[in-house]
Write a protein that holds these residues in place. Structure first.
Motif, PDB file in Angstrom:
ATOM      1  N   ARG A 258      -4.133  -3.759   4.656  1.00 35.22           N
ATOM      2  CA  ARG A 258      -4.293  -2.881   3.491  1.00 35.22           C
ATOM      3  C   ARG A 258      -5.258  -1.734   3.800  1.00 35.22           C
ATOM      4  NH1 ARG A 258      -2.152  -5.086  -1.212  1.00 35.22           N
ATOM      5  NH2 ARG A 258      -1.387  -7.197  -0.876  1.00 35.22           N
TER       6      ARG A 258
ATOM      7  N   ILE B 190       0.836  -1.209   0.000  1.00 33.97           N
ATOM      8  CA  ILE B 190       0.000   0.000   0.000  1.00 33.97           C
ATOM      9  C   ILE B 190       0.868   1.255   0.000  1.00 33.97           C
ATOM     10  CG2 ILE B 190      -1.658   1.346   1.369  1.00 33.97           C
ATOM     11  CD1 ILE B 190      -2.877  -1.093  -0.151  1.00 33.97           C
TER      12      ILE B 190
ATOM     13  N   ALA C 218       1.339   4.207  -2.821  1.00 37.95           N
ATOM     14  CA  ALA C 218       1.015   5.597  -2.483  1.00 37.95           C
ATOM     15  C   ALA C 218       2.202   6.514  -2.753  1.00 37.95           C
ATOM     16  CB  ALA C 218       0.584   5.697  -1.023  1.00 37.95           C
TER      17      ALA C 218
ATOM     18  N   SER D 118      -4.094   2.139   4.263  1.00 36.38           N
ATOM     19  CA  SER D 118      -4.746   3.092   3.352  1.00 36.38           C
ATOM     20  C   SER D 118      -5.386   4.234   4.133  1.00 36.38           C
ATOM     21  CB  SER D 118      -5.807   2.391   2.499  1.00 36.38           C
ATOM     22  OG  SER D 118      -5.201   1.466   1.621  1.00 36.38           O
TER      23      SER D 118
END
Length: 180
Positions: A173, A128, A132, A177
C-alpha cells in the motif's frame, strides 16, 4: 456492485482474483483454470470434469443470483429475482482475454504462480490504484503499471504468516501510494 468492482471488472482484475480464489478453494493449479470473456454475462461459472462434461451456473446477468446460491448452498433460497428467458438469449459467445490488453489478469496469474505473499501485494496495490483512479489521481492504464512495479518490488516470502501478510499489505500500500 459498487465503483471498485466496476473498475476491477473493466480491468479483469476481478477474474484474476477469482483465479486465485479457485486455486485455494478447489486445490487446483492455475494452469487448470481458464478465464473466458462471456459478453452476455449469463454463464457465471463453468467446471469441466475429467470425462469432458461441463456443468455451468447459468442465470440472469445479475451477480445477486450466484451470491444467493453461494449463501444458501447446498439448499436453495426462494427469490423474486427475474428469471432467465431463453427466448431472449439467442446466442452465447466466448472470447479468450488478451493478456496484453488486460494486464491485471496477467499480473494476477503471475502472482498466483509466484505464490507466497505476492497475491497479498497484488490485492493491496490494486486497492490503492483503484481508489486513486476513482479520485482522478491516475489514469486507467497507469493502474497496471503501478501494480506491476509494486509486486516486483515486494520482497518475496514463501512462508507466510499473518504477520507476514500484514507487513506485505502495509508495504504494498505504501509503495503503490508513493508511485501515484
Amino acid at each position: 456492485m459498487g465503483n471498485k468492482i466496476t473498475i476491477d471488472s473493466a480491468t479483469l482484475m476481478n477474474k484474476g482474483f477469482e483465479v486465485i480464489e479457485a486455486k485455494w478453494l478447489f486445490g487446483i493449479e492455475p494452469s487448470q483454470i481458464e478465464v473466458v470473456i462471456h459478453p452476455q454475462s449469463i454463464i457465471h461459472s463453468m467446471v469441466q470434469f475429467c470425462d469432458g462434461s461441463i456443468k455451468a451456473q447459468i442465470g440472469i446477468p445479475d451477480m445477486r443470483l450466484p451470491i444467493l446460491y453461494a449463501f444458501g448452498y447446498p439448499e436453495r433460497i426462494n427469490s423474486d429475482l427475474p428469471r432467465l428467458n431463453f427466448d431472449s438469449c439467442s446466442s452465447l459467445t466466448f472470447e479468450k482475454p488478451d493478456m496484453k490488453v488486460f494486464r491485471n489478469l496477467e499480473l494476477a496469474y503471475y502472482a498466483i504462480n509466484k505464490g507466497g505473499n505476492i497475491p497479498c501485494a497484488l490485492n493491496a496495490a490494486n486497492e490503492i490504484v483503484v481508489n486513486a483512479f476513482l479520485h482522478e489521481k491516475i489514469g486507467f492504464l497507469e493502474m497496471s503499471d503501478i501494480i506491476e512495479k509494486t509486486i516486483i518490488k515486494t520482497q518475496y516470502s514463501e512462508l507466510t504468516t499473518i504477520e507476514n501478510y500484514e507487513e506485505t499489505d502495509k508495504f504494498a500500500r505504501e509503495y503503490a501510494s508513493s508511485l501515484i
